[in-house]
Every structure is written in C-alpha cells, then in structure tokens.
Write a protein that holds these residues in place. Sequence first.
Motif, PDB file in Angstrom:
ATOM      1  N   THR A   1      49.390  91.074  65.549  1.00 16.74           N
ATOM      2  CA  THR A   1      49.763  90.549  64.237  1.00 16.74           C
ATOM      3  C   THR A   1      49.575  91.619  63.173  1.00 16.74           C
ATOM      4  O   THR A   1      48.583  92.346  63.191  1.00 16.74           O
ATOM      5  CB  THR A   1      48.888  89.339  63.870  1.00 16.74           C
ATOM      6  OG1 THR A   1      48.888  88.407  64.949  1.00 16.74           O
ATOM      7  CG2 THR A   1      49.385  88.663  62.599  1.00 16.74           C
TER       8      THR A   1
ATOM      9  N   CYS B   1      55.167  90.216  64.091  1.00 21.79           N
ATOM     10  CA  CYS B   1      54.565  90.041  65.410  1.00 21.79           C
ATOM     11  C   CYS B   1      55.170  91.058  66.370  1.00 21.79           C
ATOM     12  O   CYS B   1      56.393  91.204  66.436  1.00 21.79           O
ATOM     13  CB  CYS B   1      54.807  88.620  65.917  1.00 21.79           C
ATOM     14  SG  CYS B   1      54.062  87.323  64.896  1.00 21.79           S
TER      15      CYS B   1
ATOM     16  N   PHE C   1      53.466  81.973  64.366  1.00 17.72           N
ATOM     17  CA  PHE C   1      52.068  82.325  64.114  1.00 17.72           C
ATOM     18  C   PHE C   1      51.296  81.105  63.641  1.00 17.72           C
ATOM     19  O   PHE C   1      51.858  80.165  63.080  1.00 17.72           O
ATOM     20  CB  PHE C   1      51.961  83.461  63.083  1.00 17.72           C
ATOM     21  CG  PHE C   1      52.840  83.293  61.870  1.00 17.72           C
ATOM     22  CD1 PHE C   1      52.382  82.621  60.749  1.00 17.72           C
ATOM     23  CD2 PHE C   1      54.124  83.804  61.855  1.00 17.72           C
ATOM     24  CE1 PHE C   1      53.176  82.465  59.634  1.00 17.72           C
ATOM     25  CE2 PHE C   1      54.943  83.647  60.741  1.00 17.72           C
ATOM     26  CZ  PHE C   1      54.463  82.981  59.633  1.00 17.72           C
TER      27      PHE C   1
ATOM     28  N   CYS D   1      49.585  85.748  65.569  1.00 19.19           N
ATOM     29  CA  CYS D   1      50.901  85.547  66.185  1.00 19.19           C
ATOM     30  C   CYS D   1      50.746  84.894  67.559  1.00 19.19           C
ATOM     31  O   CYS D   1      49.718  85.066  68.237  1.00 19.19           O
ATOM     32  CB  CYS D   1      51.619  86.880  66.334  1.00 19.19           C
ATOM     33  SG  CYS D   1      52.183  87.590  64.762  1.00 19.19           S
TER      34      CYS D   1
END
Length: 257
Positions: free
Chosen positions: A55, A72, A86, A113
């Motif tokens: 992330t 992501c 996410f 994510c």
Amino acid sequence: MKRIASNALATGLIVTLTLLLAACGSDPDGNEGASTKKTYGLPSGVLKTLTSVNTSLSALEAQAGVAVTVACVGQPGDVLIPEPAFDVTPSEGVKIDKNQLIIERAGTYAVACTIHDGATKDDTPETLKIGPASAVKTLAKVAPSKVASGAKATVTCSAEDAFGNAIDAATAKWDITSGDEDVAAIDGTSAEGKKVGKADLHCRLTDAKDAVSTPGSLEVTVGGAAKSVATVDPTDFVAGGSATVTCKVTDAAGNVI
C-alpha cells in the motif's frame, strides 16, 4: 429409432446441465464462482501470480475532507493494480471513490490494500493522519459571566470545522474582541469590567476570519467605593443662610454607588 431418441435425450440433458452450471457461476475447469471474482482490472493469469500486496498513499497527513490517493502494488513483480481495493480502520466517517479516500473525522487511520477478494491483505498498512479542516465557527465562553467593575473574567475560545472536528485551541491564534470596550476591556484572554452594563465578547481566528462567531456575554455591576464627591447648592450664600450638601460615591470606573 430408440437409439436416436436416447441420444437426443442425453444431448438435451447435457445442455440443460451446462446451462445450470453456468447459472451457478461454475466454469468448465471447475472453478466455483469464477465469474463473480473481482479482477481488480488485471488479467486473471497475472492476478493468480500475486501472493502479496503493498500500500502507498499520496499523502500521510491531510485535512478532513481532502482526497488522498491510494495505490496498490501486487507482488512479485511490482504490478500496479488498476482497480485497487483497500480497507480503512476505523471506518467511521470514511468515503471511498475508486482509488480516492476521503475522511471527514480527524484522527489516525490504517489503510491496507487487499486482493483475492480480501484473502490477501497488506500486513504493514500505511498510517494516515487526518487533521481538522479550516474553522467555520467559533465560540466564546466567559467565566464568570457577571463581575463587579474592576474585576476580571476569563474568556475561553473554541472552534470547529465543517465536519464537527475541534480546532486545537492551544495552538490557534485568537483575536478576542469586546462589543463595548467601555463595559468590558480585553487584555489577552481576560476581560475587565468597566462601566455598568453588558458586552458581547467574540473569539475570532486570525486565519479564519469568515468563521461564524458565537459570542459570550459579560455583565458588569457596580464595583467597590473608590471616590466620594460632595457638592454644595447653592455655592454662595449669606451668613445665616442655608445650602444643600450632596454626596456622591463612585467606584474606580465612575459608576455611581
């Protein structure tokens, strides 16, 4: 004829079974629910190779109501996911629009994510700090709300943004004013009573002058005696005559007691 009829019946059963399996979300390879799985904008072959996800955020600190972009990246291969998914914790006051995250409540949030319908999740989420937006309203509280002339009251200021988040009063730059300086004179965060009457006291932020101000009220009463003045009427009179003597006592601000 019986063999033909039997073959036709078998073919019909196979077609019917195939349609039923398709309706249930199965594919010829036996992958149950394959048609309903989220692809995240990736080819299924690429998605199957991803075993973890990272992330990243466009900002680690933001004001309430300001959009933050979430990216992501799947691993292995640093695969940028076109349609990211996410999780945000806590979720209250959170709005998600595709890869945009908008949070209205000030606080600290964890953003992680996910892929494979949530089965794979970033185990080192990003931390996002949300601070209050610009103030839209201020409030002045006066304590005590009634003082004698010469005494002082304390003015406490507070403010909120459009989402109800409190502005940090300790670090804010305040401009405290009196609606009537003859009644209440401001000195820092104190208001000193002067003339008898009432005055509205306002707290305003130097960087949010358009914020709506709700004032606090201070009532000033007569203070302690500070001066006595005697007047004689008439001031000129002959021996044996008379005159009236009037005494007037006032406090330090000139309010008559």
